[in-house]
Write a protein that holds these residues in place. Structure first.
Motif: not given
Lengths: 815, 188
Positions: A308-315, B54-70
């Motif tokens: 996960f930390t090797t710089g793989i695209p976000h999608m 549970v997992l659907l909720a968690l993955v969706g939440y994590a993706l949104t949080v993750g996009i914010g850090t791009l």
């Protein structure tokens, strides 16, 4: 015939010669299984001592117990030993011992192959441990990331020890994978349909299938890294068009399935033991089978989550994150099926059940921290901290060691034939359970406080001091617990009272025999009509000993067992298994010579041992078969079947299918590497391409076509000529390839050509073998197994050879 | 994020452990008679449906949080090149200012780090500011960090890189506006 006479006759056929000679030549699955278990426990103890040294070092801040050079060897060896020399061999041993007994068979499909695997494991493991005692153990982490593990940054033989030693041991894993798959598919009791197989066999079928496809990427990665270190072919060197990321992909393509390869057999033990302890049947057999197959499949889609930390695209990260979370579902299905089983039964807190409760608690906690780590934002924070160390120990110890301890106590009476003494096992449980949680729960906390993995000392005042000390105390409690377990086992063997049959009231076939088991398992083979044969007929074992089953007659000195139709379990033929032999240990020693020469850097001598291995392989194959037609043989109950000499689809044919599947996976991984480097790695395009040529592909394709047609018409000289044409084409190609050490392009091209050469050359040798065998009178219209097997290898060699010859000249044409 | 997961985990673990304990307590009550558990409830409901939700909720939440850090394009962002090696960190700041083992960034503005390595694999990690990003020879990775308040932060190597891995550390200095100007002016 009396039961005693039958026992004597069968023992004469299946037993070992007395003394060392018998020990070295034995191919019996019970012997080999027990040896794997004992050796794996010894390696577990060695790995445990290393863990104790690590905890001693980390117990206090600024410890001066060992320096970083030694500490790096310690954690590298701890991980490598526990993964490759303990966990996998331990379940292989348990499986080899149990599987034929559970399936109602007298041995595994390829007894000599199990013996070869055993010696490879012993020799390879010994090399690694001796290297550690000599102070040149691998020190680049158990994942051995290049460039750190490469020649520049690890000039000593440390990394070579890992690459060669582990690859040597992997031979045994591949042997076991093929062995287990074919044994489950073919060597079962009459009437044992797929849906009547014991659940343990389903788990092992999933596991062995994963091994067939999971190990080749690691073996390929190791070969490439060793070739880079030995001959300077730059697969992983970015300055010459390689990429260190290729190693990470190949390693984790194996590494993640590996986790499930370890977990599934243990879960299989849980699914077997738990219903017996709860005095009921397993809830949701079909759902569990589906969950096992889903896990086996899904686990191959997860490897990127180690990167996960090797710089793989976000999608892409999102996809793999979702897939990582998805595997929690089949696991949850199993957990709740087990809880439901307990709910419907009357669980008794016998000792194996106690360890299963320990498994539940530890494993569920480990699974939940795993879901946390599957979330990318959290993983980016916790990656490479002690939190991950804690998580993986909860999963692996919870998911493997606790079930294995339960399995040990459950099946020990089967091996020793004795009851256990006193209540030492309970004391061992509490020491291990409390010690384990003390050690690793604290490491969650130190990890969240930011303590990284793989550091040999840490300063005071970080808030880590007390937690680390508690972890170390817990570690030593565990060590006492495992020592107590060992004492308990020894006490049972020496002092235990002789036990009656089937002490737990289990319903599977391994208990339908006297304990400790005989060398031949069943005096006559059972016919089953349900999933729980011993529940229908508790006295089945006695009836079988009286000779009331199939194949009750000892004849011609043959080791006979029944081969069935895969799905329906209808008897298909009588498999005649090979007896004790020097060949497995001799072949393993020859392979060991090859690995030692590579390790010593005597590269000119190494091929001598490969030639010796081929010679031994030829002799090995020559010992099978017969020079006259046997015809149908009676199996009892008024039925007659052909023998494996004359059956169309023998275990050998199926073994070849899975061996080729593994080889094709290695080939696919190599093609992936070729494409990956071409598109991702820096410093491409290469300075020189393979020059365009028409001769090379045309010669190879013509040879492949000739071999493909002739092998079906039985014209062996033409098959041989076809393969020799492919060999000639590929050698011609190699002479025009730029030097493999100049660029990763040339290196991967040469590696692909070498793969084609290997398989075309092997097919040529096998064709020669079949011709010699036909001349010696081993083949007839009925005895046509060997030409059938040759067809598989010939087609693979021809297809791969022609494909590679064409693929490698294409870039030159288009340039 | 962390508290949500911790709470959820505690609830799930609690559920499993309570069911496990109850299974043993049930044993003591009402002996006799074959008992069966419902496969649909245990496996379909608890084993399949619950984790899916549970997992659907968690993955969706994590993706949104993750996009914010791009790292989205931002004209205020400064770019610093970071090269890792055994066992030091070389930084090249805007204006060509080179430092070793000290990273200077403006506080309150995004900093885009272009990370690579000149020998083995390292990993760039400032625990209080962002997740990790590997430094891989032959490849470059981008990582965006934002330090909201001026100050110094500790950074370290998070991928095992050899004998000196433990001490392969660096510091981050986040300047206020005046300090940042002074730092960049110092280059001229």
């Amino acid at each position: 015939m009396s039961a005693l006479k039958r026992h004597q006759d069968l023992t004469a056929i299946w037993g070992n010669e007395p003394g060392w000679r018998g020990y070295l030549r034995s191919v019996n699955h019970s012997d080999i299984g027990k040896r794997f278990i004992v050796a794996a426990f010894v390696f577990f103890a060695i790995g445990g001592v290393l863990a104790m040294l690590i905890r001693a070092q980390l117990a206090t801040p600024r410890s001066a117990f060992v320096g970083p050079e030694v500490y790096n060897q310690l954690f590298t060896m701890h991980g490598s030993i526990m993964m490759f020399l303990f966990a996998i061999p331990m379940f292989e041993g348990l499986t080899m011992y149990l599987l034929p007994k559970m399936l109602g068979s007298r041995d595994l499909a390829f007894p000599r192959l199990s013996s070869l695997g055993w010696w490879c494991y012993l020799f390879g493991g010994t090399i690694i441990v001796l290297a550690m005692l000599a102070g040149v153990a691998p020190d680049a982490g158990w994942f051995l990331y290049p460039p750190l593990s490469g020649k520049t940054y690890t000039p000593g033989i440390n990394s070579d020890v890992w690459l060669l030693g582990i690859t040597f041991v992997e031979i045994s894993a591949m042997c076991a994978a093929i062995e287990i798959t074919v044994s489950i598919l073919k060597l079962r009791a009459a009437g044992m349909r797929f849906d009547r197989m014991p659940i343990f066999a389903w788990y092992l079928l999933g596991t062995a299938g994963m091994m067939v496809f999971g190990f080749p990427p690691l073996i390929l990665g190791s070969i490439l890294l060793e070739v880079e270190r030995a001959f300077g072919w730059p697969f992983y060197s970015p300055e010459l068009g390689g990429s260190p990321l290729l190693w990470q992909h190949l390693f984790w393509l194996f590494g993640h399935p590996e986790v499930y390869i370890i977990f599934l057999p243990a879960a299989g033990a849980v699914s077997t033991i738990l219903p017996v302890m709860a005095r009921t049947r397993l809830l949701g057999y079909g759902a569990i089978v589906a969950a096992v197959m889903a896990l086996a499949f899904l686990s191959f889609g997860l490897w990127v989550h180690h990167m996960f930390t090797t710089g793989i695209p976000h999608m892409a990260l999102g996809f793999f994150s979702a897939a990582s979370a998805l595997v929690a579902i089949p696991t949850a299905v199993q957990i709740f099926a087990w809880l439901g089983t307990l709910w419907q039964g009357r669980p008794e807190m016998k000792l194996p059940m106690l360890y299963l409760v320990g498994f539940f608690i530890v494993f569920v906690l480990g699974g939940l921290t795993g879901v946390m780590l599957a979330m990318v934002p959290f993983d980016a924070q916790a990656h490479d901290t002690a939190f991950v160390t804690a998580h993986l120990h909860y999963v692996l110890v919870g998911g493997f060691v606790f079930p294995m301890l339960a399995a040990a106590y459950y099946w020990l009476p089967h091996i020793t034939g004795r009851e256990r003494v006193m209540r030492v096992g309970e004391a061992a449980f509490w020491l291990i359970f409390i010690g384990f949680n003390l050690t690793f729960f604290m490491m969650h906390l130190t990890g969240l406080l930011g303590m990284p993995r793989r550091i040999d000392t840490y300063p005071e005042g970080m808030g880590w001091t007390w937690l680390n000390l508690l972890s170390s105390v817990g570690g030593f409690l565990q060590a006492f617990g495992f020592a107590l377990f060992l004492i308990d086992v020894v006490l049972q063997i020496w002092l235990g009272r002789v036990h009656r049959r089937n002490p737990w009231g289990a319903t599977t076939l391994e208990w339908a025999m006297p304990i400790p088991s005989t060398t031949y398992n069943f005096a006559s083979l059972p016919t089953v009509t349900t999933r729980d044969p011993l529940a229908d007929d508790p006295d089945l074992g006695v009836a079988l000993a009286r000779g009331e089953g199939l194949l009750a007659e000892a004849r011609h000195g043959w080791r006979e067992t029944l081969a069935v139709d895969m799905t329906s379990g209808t008897p298909e033929h009588v498999a005649i298994l090979p007896g004790n032999s020097w060949l497995p240990i001799a072949t393993a020693a020859m392979l060991g010579g090859f690995f030692l020469m590579m390790l010593a850097g005597l590269y000119a001598l190494a091929p001598v041992f490969l030639v010796g291995t081929v010679w031994l392989g030829w002799r090995w194959a020559w010992t099978n078969g017969t020079r006259g037609d046997v015809g149908m043989v009676p199996i009892g109950g008024g039925q007659s079947l052909p023998t494996s000499f004359e059956a169309p689809r023998t275990t050998g044919w199926w073994g070849s299918v899975f061996a080729l599947a593994a080889s094709a996976t290695l080939f696919a991984s190599l093609l992936f590497g070729y494409a990956f480097l071409w598109t991702i790695a820096p410093n491409w395009p290469p300075p020189a391409l393979i020059p365009p040529s028409l001769v090379v592909p045309l010669l190879a394709i013509a040879g492949a076509a000739a071999a493909g047609i002739a092998v079906r018409a039985g014209r062996m000289p033409i098959v041989l000529g076809g393969h020799l044409a492919i060999v000639a084409a590929l050698i011609l190609l190699l002479t025009t390839t730029p030097g493999p050490s100049t660029h990763a392009y040339a290196a991967t091209s040469a590696a692909l050509a070498a793969y084609g050469l290997f398989h075309a050359g092997l097919a040529a040798i096998m064709t020669g073998f079949v011709m010699a065998r036909a001349k010696a009178g081993f083949h007839s219209a009925a005895r046509a197994t060997e030409p059938r097997i040759l067809r598989l290898w010939s087609d693979h060699g021809a297809g791969a050879g022609a494909f590679i010859a064409l693929l490698l000249v294409l870039p030159g044409w288009f340039a | 994020m962390w508290w949500v997961m911790l709470g959820g985990s505690a609830v799930l673990a609690g559920l499993v452990f309570v069911l496990l304990a109850l299974a043993f307590r049930r044993r003591d009550r009402g002996r006799g008679g074959e008992r069966t558990a419902s496969g649909r409830l245990w496996i379909g409901g608890l084993g399949l449906a619950m984790p899916v939700v549970v997992l659907l909720a968690l993955v969706g939440y994590a993706l949104t949080v993750g996009i914010g850090t791009l790292p989205t394009p931002d004209p205020r962002a400064v770019e610093v090149r970071v090269n890792a090696r055994q066992y030091a960190w070389d930084m090249v700041h805007p204006g060509g200012i080179r430092t070793q083992n000290v990273l200077h960034i403006p506080a309150g503005r995004p900093a885009d780090l272009v990370i690579t390595s000149s020998d083995v694999i390292h990993s760039f990690w400032i625990p209080r500011l962002a997740g990790k990003m590997d430094a891989i020879p032959g490849h470059t990775n981008r990582l965006r960090i934002v330090a909201d308040t001026p100050g110094t932060y500790r950074g370290e190597c998070a991928e095992y890189c050899g004998v000196g891995h433990k001490d392969h550390n660096f510091t981050v200095v986040a300047h206020d506006a005046a300090g940042w100007t002074a730092f960049t002016e110092g280059a001229r």
